[in-house]
Enzyme design. Structure first.
Site, PDB file in Angstrom:
ATOM      1  N   GLY A   1      -0.522  -0.938  -7.652  1.00  0.00           N
ATOM      2  CA  GLY A   1       0.227  -1.879  -6.824  1.00  0.00           C
ATOM      3  C   GLY A   1      -0.215  -1.756  -5.378  1.00  0.00           C
ATOM      4  O   GLY A   1      -0.682  -0.702  -4.950  1.00  0.00           O
TER       5      GLY A   1
ATOM      6  N   HIS B   1       8.867   0.085  -6.220  1.00  0.00           N
ATOM      7  CA  HIS B   1       8.091   0.745  -5.155  1.00  0.00           C
ATOM      8  C   HIS B   1       7.506  -0.306  -4.207  1.00  0.00           C
ATOM      9  O   HIS B   1       7.582  -0.162  -2.986  1.00  0.00           O
ATOM     10  CB  HIS B   1       6.993   1.594  -5.812  1.00  0.00           C
ATOM     11  CG  HIS B   1       6.092   2.326  -4.878  1.00  0.00           C
ATOM     12  ND1 HIS B   1       6.046   3.706  -4.801  1.00  0.00           N
ATOM     13  CD2 HIS B   1       5.178   1.874  -3.980  1.00  0.00           C
ATOM     14  CE1 HIS B   1       5.142   4.063  -3.886  1.00  0.00           C
ATOM     15  NE2 HIS B   1       4.585   2.972  -3.379  1.00  0.00           N
ATOM     16  N   GLU B   2       6.928  -1.366  -4.768  1.00  0.00           N
ATOM     17  CA  GLU B   2       6.278  -2.389  -3.919  1.00  0.00           C
ATOM     18  C   GLU B   2       7.306  -3.188  -3.119  1.00  0.00           C
ATOM     19  O   GLU B   2       7.082  -3.490  -1.939  1.00  0.00           O
ATOM     20  CB  GLU B   2       5.430  -3.345  -4.767  1.00  0.00           C
ATOM     21  CG  GLU B   2       4.287  -2.692  -5.539  1.00  0.00           C
ATOM     22  CD  GLU B   2       3.458  -1.716  -4.742  1.00  0.00           C
ATOM     23  OE1 GLU B   2       3.262  -1.908  -3.523  1.00  0.00           O
ATOM     24  OE2 GLU B   2       3.004  -0.716  -5.339  1.00  0.00           O
TER      25      GLU B   2
ATOM     26  N   GLN C   1       0.598  -2.671   3.525  1.00  0.00           N
ATOM     27  CA  GLN C   1      -0.363  -1.579   3.336  1.00  0.00           C
ATOM     28  C   GLN C   1      -1.781  -1.960   3.757  1.00  0.00           C
ATOM     29  O   GLN C   1      -2.651  -1.104   3.840  1.00  0.00           O
ATOM     30  CB  GLN C   1      -0.383  -1.124   1.868  1.00  0.00           C
ATOM     31  CG  GLN C   1       0.916  -0.480   1.429  1.00  0.00           C
ATOM     32  CD  GLN C   1       0.806   0.027   0.011  1.00  0.00           C
ATOM     33  OE1 GLN C   1       1.013  -0.711  -0.941  1.00  0.00           O
ATOM     34  NE2 GLN C   1       0.457   1.298  -0.137  1.00  0.00           N
TER      35      GLN C   1
ATOM     36  N   CYS D   1       1.433   7.106  -3.368  1.00  0.00           N
ATOM     37  CA  CYS D   1       1.323   5.879  -2.588  1.00  0.00           C
ATOM     38  C   CYS D   1      -0.023   5.874  -1.876  1.00  0.00           C
ATOM     39  O   CYS D   1      -0.414   6.878  -1.287  1.00  0.00           O
ATOM     40  CB  CYS D   1       2.461   5.816  -1.573  1.00  0.00           C
ATOM     41  SG  CYS D   1       2.439   4.323  -0.579  1.00  0.00           S
ATOM     42  N   LEU D   2      -0.694   4.734  -1.943  1.00  0.00           N
ATOM     43  CA  LEU D   2      -2.010   4.626  -1.306  1.00  0.00           C
ATOM     44  C   LEU D   2      -1.908   4.817   0.211  1.00  0.00           C
ATOM     45  O   LEU D   2      -2.904   5.149   0.854  1.00  0.00           O
ATOM     46  CB  LEU D   2      -2.642   3.270  -1.624  1.00  0.00           C
ATOM     47  CG  LEU D   2      -2.982   3.048  -3.101  1.00  0.00           C
ATOM     48  CD1 LEU D   2      -3.346   1.599  -3.362  1.00  0.00           C
ATOM     49  CD2 LEU D   2      -4.115   3.973  -3.555  1.00  0.00           C
TER      50      LEU D   2
ATOM     51  N   HIS E   1       8.303  -1.391  -0.147  1.00  0.00           N
ATOM     52  CA  HIS E   1       7.307  -1.512   0.938  1.00  0.00           C
ATOM     53  C   HIS E   1       7.595  -2.737   1.816  1.00  0.00           C
ATOM     54  O   HIS E   1       7.398  -2.687   3.028  1.00  0.00           O
ATOM     55  CB  HIS E   1       5.892  -1.690   0.359  1.00  0.00           C
ATOM     56  CG  HIS E   1       5.147  -0.406   0.148  1.00  0.00           C
ATOM     57  ND1 HIS E   1       4.865   0.471   1.162  1.00  0.00           N
ATOM     58  CD2 HIS E   1       4.573   0.130  -0.966  1.00  0.00           C
ATOM     59  CE1 HIS E   1       4.168   1.503   0.683  1.00  0.00           C
ATOM     60  NE2 HIS E   1       3.984   1.327  -0.611  1.00  0.00           N
TER      61      HIS E   1
HETATM   62 NI    NI Z   1       3.042   2.632  -1.941  1.00  0.00          NI
END
Ligand code: NI
Length: 198
Positions: free
Chosen positions: A46, A144-145, A51, A102-103, A148
């Site tokens: 995701g 999660h997304e 991000q 998380c990226l 964000h």
């Molecule tokens: Ni994340």
């Protein structure tokens, strides 16, 4: 298509509530394609627009592969979603703990409690309404997304402050658990330690 730079903590864009998308134009289509490419290049499941430095209510999600009875990945069973201006309209009372990475917080993982199932309303990449019912890992990725897009990160929601590890600590811990199970003669379907990047 272009691979985009993923922003990481402490970049402030990650903490802002993202703006709604109002124009479903060619620029948006190009941005979505670039985000899909960026997510795949980063081995992610995701990626939310903040991000990549864009404070927009937009995320791309590619689910984990489905597995067969033997625990093997089924080829081409990943599902791709583009969600715009999403909101969670229902969540199950049933919750489940799981590990997230998380990226935008590279090198770490943590345990987070999420609703087991959610219903989401959003728009697709052309602006058409979407109604989705999700459960399990897919529901976790969506939560999660969507967090964000509200400036919320998984580290805000750890089950315990101690349930936060470096990749290496987590890997070693899980590997030891798997070995212990194997020694006790328990059947172990999971052979490698993996974690989702979102
Ligand atoms: Ni994340």
């Amino acid at each position: 298509m272009t691979e985009l730079q993923i922003v990481t903590l402490p970049d402030e864009v990650l903490r802002k509530k993202a703006r709604p998308v109002t124009k479903f134009d060619d620029d948006l289509q190009a941005l979505i394609d670039d985000m899909i490419e960026t997510m795949r290049a980063a081995n992610g499941v995701g990626l939310a627009a903040p991000q990549i430095g864009q404070s927009l209510q937009l995320a791309v999600i590619e689910t984990l592969p489905k597995v067969d009875e033997d625990g093997e990945d089924i080829p081409d069973s990943r599902e791709l979603f583009v969600i715009i201006n999403p909101r969670i309209v229902w969540e199950s009372r049933e919750v489940i703990d799981g590990i997230e990475g998380c990226l935008s917080i590279p090198g770490y993982v943590g345990e987070v409690e999420r609703a087991y199932a959610v219903r989401v309303r959003a728009q697709d990449r052309r602006g058409k309404p979407l109604k989705l019912r999700l459960k399990g890992w897919t529901a976790r990725i969506f939560q999660h997304e969507i967090d964000h897009l509200n400036g919320v990160l998984y580290i805000d929601k750890l089950t315990d402050r101690e349930n936060f590890w470096t990749d290496e600590e987590y890997y070693n811990m899980r590997q030891a658990e798997l070995e212990e199970k194997a020694e006790e003669g328990e059947e172990v379907k999971e052979t490698a330690v993996t974690k989702p990047n979102e």
